[in-house]
Write a protein that holds these residues in place. Structure first.
Motif, mmCIF file in Angstrom:
data_model
loop_
_atom_site.group_PDB
_atom_site.id
_atom_site.type_symbol
_atom_site.label_atom_id
_atom_site.label_comp_id
_atom_site.label_asym_id
_atom_site.label_seq_id
_atom_site.Cartn_x
_atom_site.Cartn_y
_atom_site.Cartn_z
ATOM 1 N N PRO A 68 52.127 50.981 44.057
ATOM 2 C CA PRO A 68 51.441 51.486 42.853
ATOM 3 C C PRO A 68 49.926 51.656 43.292
ATOM 4 O O PRO A 68 49.425 50.887 44.278
ATOM 5 C CB PRO A 68 51.472 50.743 41.527
ATOM 6 C CG PRO A 68 51.781 49.222 42.007
ATOM 7 C CD PRO A 68 52.600 49.381 43.215
ATOM 8 N N THR A 69 49.293 52.920 43.171
ATOM 9 C CA THR A 69 47.998 53.049 43.314
ATOM 10 C C THR A 69 47.153 53.339 42.061
ATOM 11 O O THR A 69 47.461 53.658 41.149
ATOM 12 C CB THR A 69 47.788 54.066 44.395
ATOM 13 O OG1 THR A 69 48.420 55.467 43.722
ATOM 14 C CG2 THR A 69 48.487 53.988 45.655
ATOM 15 N N LEU A 70 45.754 53.341 42.185
ATOM 16 C CA LEU A 70 44.914 53.507 41.341
ATOM 17 C C LEU A 70 44.051 54.890 41.399
ATOM 18 O O LEU A 70 43.709 54.947 42.419
ATOM 19 C CB LEU A 70 43.696 52.313 41.027
ATOM 20 C CG LEU A 70 44.465 51.042 40.845
ATOM 21 C CD1 LEU A 70 43.509 49.756 40.749
ATOM 22 C CD2 LEU A 70 45.516 50.896 39.688
ATOM 23 N N SER A 71 43.918 55.619 40.257
ATOM 24 C CA SER A 71 43.057 56.752 40.232
ATOM 25 C C SER A 71 41.518 56.132 40.105
ATOM 26 O O SER A 71 41.317 55.139 39.520
ATOM 27 C CB SER A 71 43.322 57.664 39.379
ATOM 28 O OG SER A 71 42.939 57.068 38.006
ATOM 29 N N LEU A 79 37.237 55.101 33.338
ATOM 30 C CA LEU A 79 38.801 54.756 33.361
ATOM 31 C C LEU A 79 39.362 54.626 34.672
ATOM 32 O O LEU A 79 39.584 55.665 35.430
ATOM 33 C CB LEU A 79 39.398 55.866 32.399
ATOM 34 C CG LEU A 79 40.909 55.736 32.069
ATOM 35 C CD1 LEU A 79 40.989 54.426 30.987
ATOM 36 C CD2 LEU A 79 41.293 56.950 31.452
ATOM 37 N N LEU A 80 40.364 53.553 34.724
ATOM 38 C CA LEU A 80 41.400 53.695 36.014
ATOM 39 C C LEU A 80 42.748 53.696 35.584
ATOM 40 O O LEU A 80 42.995 53.275 34.260
ATOM 41 C CB LEU A 80 41.171 52.258 36.540
ATOM 42 C CG LEU A 80 39.837 51.956 37.472
ATOM 43 C CD1 LEU A 80 39.875 50.652 37.875
ATOM 44 C CD2 LEU A 80 39.663 52.872 38.756
ATOM 45 N N SER A 126 48.999 51.530 30.991
ATOM 46 C CA SER A 126 48.673 51.887 32.551
ATOM 47 C C SER A 126 47.315 52.255 32.972
ATOM 48 O O SER A 126 47.101 52.434 34.157
ATOM 49 C CB SER A 126 49.650 53.111 32.662
ATOM 50 O OG SER A 126 49.203 54.114 31.785
ATOM 51 N N SER A 127 46.378 52.315 32.057
ATOM 52 C CA SER A 127 44.932 52.320 32.293
ATOM 53 C C SER A 127 44.161 51.429 31.779
ATOM 54 O O SER A 127 44.661 50.552 30.888
ATOM 55 C CB SER A 127 44.536 53.789 31.401
ATOM 56 O OG SER A 127 45.421 54.756 31.925
#
Length: 222
Positions: A68-71, A79-80, A126-127
């Protein structure tokens, strides 16, 4: 007596790929297939062959092929959002859950949570929006994938060290005179801002405008 095991399609009627007389089901490509054993009994008088009933389908708990990757950039107040990563599994669907951690060190994605991630932030969405306590630390998310066959988890790469919050306006700046007069001084307030660290430096620029809502000639700045 000889044994042969075959992989069959979902209908259990068409079989191929002799897999040997016995084997451990470790090949993920078998997920979703049915299996039959073809048994041949041989004596001096001859041989006879009979196939077992099909059994299956072969199931597979989720296996991660891309972490999984983070924005976004990790910053206080920003917010991530985490993606699920890429998983293979059978049967579908796969359900995903999330857990966010504060860590004292950076590092690559991993199958297990590193020992540097000592603080479970208690966030299952998820955030996540970093808070002041995250400043200077690193963040990771653990994604857990679950289907009817089992559960597996994978941990994202750590973010860069969480940076401060960019100033965000809460209340508008204003000029202290609604009807300025030539020859008098007017003053501008800063308005109200939130940021971290909380020490904010202000600069000003003044403009002469042709209408109340249009900026035109810049006069000076300070």
């Amino acid at each position: 007596t000889a044994y042969e095991i075959y992989q069959c399609d979902w209908s259990s009627d068409v079989c191929s790929s002799d897999l040997g007389s016995s084997f451990a089901i470790a090949d993920a490509t078998l997920a979703g297939s049915y299996l039959r054993a073809l048994v041949t009994a041989t004596t001096s008088a001859g041989s006879a062959t009979y196939a077992t009933a099909a059994f299956g389908p072969v199931t597979a708990s989720p296996v991660n092929s891309r972490a999984p990757t983070l924005s976004n950039v990790a910053a206080v107040g920003t917010l991530l959002t985490s993606g699920t990563g890429t998983w293979s599994a059978y049967p579908l669907p796969v359900a995903y859950t999330y857990a966010w951690y504060r860590c004292t060190a950076s590092g690559s994605a991993a199958a297990t949570l590193p020992s540097s991630c000592t603080v479970d932030l208690g966030v299952s969405a998820s955030s996540y929006t970093p808070v002041i306590a995250d400043f200077g630390q690193f963040l990771r998310v653990k994604v857990t994938a679950t289907n009817d066959a089992g559960t597996s988890s994978y941990v994202s790469k750590a973010t860069s060290a969480v940076i401060g919050q960019v100033p965000s306006k809460v209340a508008d700046p204003a000029i202290d005179s609604a009807a300025p007069v030539v020859g008098t001084a007017v003053n501008a307030s800063t308005g109200t801002w939130t940021a971290y660290p909380a020490t904010i430096a202000y600069s000003y620029a003044w403009y002469a405008c042709t209408t109340a809502d249009r900026k035109s000639t810049r006069l000076n700045s300070s």
